[in-house]
Design a protein around this motif. Structure first.
Motif, short mmCIF file in Angstrom:
data_model
loop_
_atom_site.label_atom_id
_atom_site.label_comp_id
_atom_site.label_asym_id
_atom_site.label_seq_id
_atom_site.Cartn_x
_atom_site.Cartn_y
_atom_site.Cartn_z
N HIS A 43 0.91 -1.04 -0.03
CA HIS A 43 0.19 -0.15 -0.12
C HIS A 43 0.89 1.29 0.11
O HIS A 43 1.76 1.27 0.66
CB HIS A 43 -0.94 -0.13 1.21
CG HIS A 43 -1.84 -1.14 1.18
ND1 HIS A 43 -1.68 -2.30 1.75
CD2 HIS A 43 -3.28 -1.03 0.66
CE1 HIS A 43 -2.76 -3.12 1.47
NE2 HIS A 43 -3.68 -2.29 0.87
N ILE A 44 0.68 2.22 -0.84
CA ILE A 44 1.27 3.64 -0.97
C ILE A 44 0.28 4.72 -0.76
O ILE A 44 -1.06 4.53 -1.19
CB ILE A 44 2.21 3.66 -2.32
CG1 ILE A 44 1.12 3.53 -3.31
CG2 ILE A 44 3.06 2.43 -2.49
CD1 ILE A 44 1.98 3.89 -4.68
N TYR A 45 0.97 5.78 -0.74
CA TYR A 45 0.10 6.95 -0.59
C TYR A 45 -0.12 7.80 -2.03
O TYR A 45 1.23 8.41 -2.23
CB TYR A 45 0.89 7.72 0.48
CG TYR A 45 -0.14 8.92 1.04
CD1 TYR A 45 -1.14 9.45 0.41
CD2 TYR A 45 0.12 9.55 2.52
CE1 TYR A 45 -1.96 10.48 0.90
CE2 TYR A 45 -0.75 10.45 3.05
CZ TYR A 45 -1.90 10.79 2.39
OH TYR A 45 -2.51 11.92 2.86
N SER A 46 -0.98 7.62 -2.67
CA SER A 46 -1.20 8.32 -4.03
C SER A 46 -1.85 9.50 -3.92
O SER A 46 -2.24 9.88 -2.71
CB SER A 46 -2.08 7.29 -4.94
OG SER A 46 -3.26 7.45 -4.60
N PRO A 47 -1.90 10.12 -4.98
CA PRO A 47 -2.40 11.58 -5.09
C PRO A 47 -3.80 11.61 -4.60
O PRO A 47 -4.36 12.59 -4.10
CB PRO A 47 -2.37 12.10 -6.33
CG PRO A 47 -1.09 11.43 -7.08
CD PRO A 47 -1.11 9.90 -6.29
N ASN A 48 -4.54 10.33 -4.71
CA ASN A 48 -6.07 10.13 -4.31
C ASN A 48 -6.13 9.48 -2.86
O ASN A 48 -7.11 8.90 -2.64
CB ASN A 48 -6.63 9.55 -5.31
CG ASN A 48 -6.83 10.27 -6.71
OD1 ASN A 48 -6.87 11.52 -6.61
ND2 ASN A 48 -6.41 9.47 -7.83
N GLY A 49 -4.96 9.32 -2.05
CA GLY A 49 -5.02 8.64 -0.96
C GLY A 49 -4.46 7.30 -1.09
O GLY A 49 -3.54 7.11 -1.90
N ILE A 50 -4.94 6.27 -0.13
CA ILE A 50 -4.09 5.17 -0.17
C ILE A 50 -4.27 4.37 -1.45
O ILE A 50 -5.69 4.31 -1.77
CB ILE A 50 -4.72 4.33 1.14
CG1 ILE A 50 -3.64 3.00 1.32
CG2 ILE A 50 -6.12 3.94 0.96
CD1 ILE A 50 -3.95 2.31 2.73
N GLN A 51 -3.50 3.61 -1.84
CA GLN A 51 -3.43 2.80 -3.17
C GLN A 51 -2.83 1.30 -3.13
O GLN A 51 -1.75 1.36 -2.50
CB GLN A 51 -2.58 3.51 -4.33
CG GLN A 51 -2.81 2.86 -5.62
CD GLN A 51 -1.97 3.55 -6.78
OE1 GLN A 51 -1.67 4.90 -6.69
NE2 GLN A 51 -2.14 3.21 -7.95
N LEU A 52 -3.65 0.44 -3.40
CA LEU A 52 -2.99 -0.89 -3.45
C LEU A 52 -2.38 -1.31 -4.63
O LEU A 52 -2.93 -1.22 -5.77
CB LEU A 52 -4.09 -1.99 -3.25
CG LEU A 52 -4.04 -3.41 -3.38
CD1 LEU A 52 -3.07 -3.81 -2.24
CD2 LEU A 52 -5.35 -4.03 -3.28
N LEU A 53 -1.12 -1.78 -4.60
CA LEU A 53 -0.32 -2.21 -5.88
C LEU A 53 -0.34 -3.79 -5.56
O LEU A 53 0.35 -4.50 -4.57
CB LEU A 53 0.88 -1.76 -5.97
CG LEU A 53 0.94 -0.28 -6.01
CD1 LEU A 53 2.57 0.35 -6.29
CD2 LEU A 53 0.22 0.14 -7.47
N ASN A 54 -0.91 -4.58 -6.51
CA ASN A 54 -1.07 -6.08 -6.38
C ASN A 54 -0.18 -6.66 -7.57
O ASN A 54 -0.32 -6.38 -8.58
CB ASN A 54 -2.50 -6.41 -6.24
CG ASN A 54 -2.56 -7.74 -6.13
OD1 ASN A 54 -2.57 -8.20 -4.92
ND2 ASN A 54 -2.96 -8.67 -6.91
N ILE A 55 0.66 -7.62 -6.94
CA ILE A 55 1.26 -8.59 -8.19
C ILE A 55 0.25 -9.74 -8.54
O ILE A 55 0.01 -10.48 -7.68
CB ILE A 55 2.67 -9.15 -7.53
CG1 ILE A 55 3.37 -8.06 -6.94
CG2 ILE A 55 3.21 -10.04 -8.43
CD1 ILE A 55 4.66 -8.55 -6.18
#
Length: 204
Positions: A43-55
Motif C-alpha cells: 500500500h502506498i500514498y497516492s495523490p488520491n489517498g491510499i493505493q493498493l499495488l497487487n502482483i
C-alpha cells in the motif's frame, strides 16, 4: 530478540519495525499462500489517498500451494504500472530521486517466483535503511513457535492494528497522515532518518 516473519513485497512499516528491533530474523518459507495479504501486495500514498499495488500470480489447481512455489503471472505488464504509480505518488518526495536508480531495475527484471522478488525488495529496503541483520529461513512449518517472537500475523494487513507516529507525507495536507504503509513511503519521505523512526516505534 529473535523473530519469525514473512518475506513480503516491499514490506509494511510494521514488519520493518519488528526487523529493526530484532537480534536475529527467521523468514517463514513453508507457509501456504493466502490471498489478499501482503505476500504479493503493498500500500502506498497516492495523490488520491491510499493505493493498493497487487502482483498478479499464476493460479494452480492445487488447493494449497506453498508461498515459495508461487509463480508471478507475466501476461500483464504490472511492473510498468507499479513503477508509474510509485512515480506519481513520490516523485515530489524528498528522497525519491536519491533511491530511484537502485529501485528501477527491480521493476525491469522478470522474476519467475514471488519469493525471489520479495527477497529482492526487502534487500533493497534494508540497504537503503543501512540495516544489516542476520537471518535464516525455516525448513518446515510450525503452527506454534516457542523459541522466537512470532510476527507472522503482520503479513495480513487487515489484521495489523499497529499505529505509529506521524511523519511528513507528500499528500498529507490533502488526506492527512496514513499509517503503516509500505516501507517505501517512509524511505521516500524520511530518507536517512527512516531507521531512527523504525527503532523509535512500538509494536502491539
Amino acid at each position: 530478540m529473535n523473530i519469525l516473519i514473512h518475506p513480503s513485497y516491499f514490506p509494511s512499516i510494521s514488519q520493518f519495525v519488528a526487523i529493526a528491533k530484532a537480534e536475529k530474523v527467521t523468514f517463514e518459507m513453508d507457509d501456504n499462500f493466502q490471498k489478499q495479504t501482503n505476500r504479493n501486495r503493498m500500500h502506498i500514498y497516492s495523490p488520491n489517498g491510499i493505493q493498493l499495488l497487487n502482483i498478479p500470480i499464476k493460479h494452480t489447481k492445487e488447493a494449497h500451494q506453498k508461498t515459495k512455489d508461487v509463480k508471478i503471472e507475466t501476461a500483464f505488464d504490472w511492473q510498468k504500472q507499479h513503477f508509474k504509480s510509485l512515480e506519481a505518488a513520490y516523485r515530489t518526495s524528498p528522497f525519491f530521486e536519491y533511491f530511484e536508480d537502485d529501485l528501477a531495475p527491480i521493476f525491469q527484471k522478470k522474476h519467475t517466483f514471488l519469493m525471489d522478488l520479495n527477497f529482492e525488495t526487502m534487500e533493497f529496503a534494508s540497504k537503503c535503511l543501512k540495516l544489516d541483520f542476520p537471518y535464516d529461513e525455516t525448513s518446515e512449518y510450525f503452527h506454534e513457535v516457542i523459541d522466537k517472537t512470532d510476527y507472522r500475523q503482520l503479513i495480513n494487513g487487515k489484521k495489523d492494528n499497529n499505529s505509529f507516529g506521524s511523519y511528513t507525507q507528500v499528500f498529507g495536507d490533502k488526506h492527512g497522515f496514513i499509517n503503516n504503509l509500505s516501507i517505501l513511503d517512509l524511505l521516500f519521505n524520511e530518507g536517512r532518518y527512516a531507521l531512527d523512526y523504525l527503532k523509535s516505534q512500538e509494536l502491539l
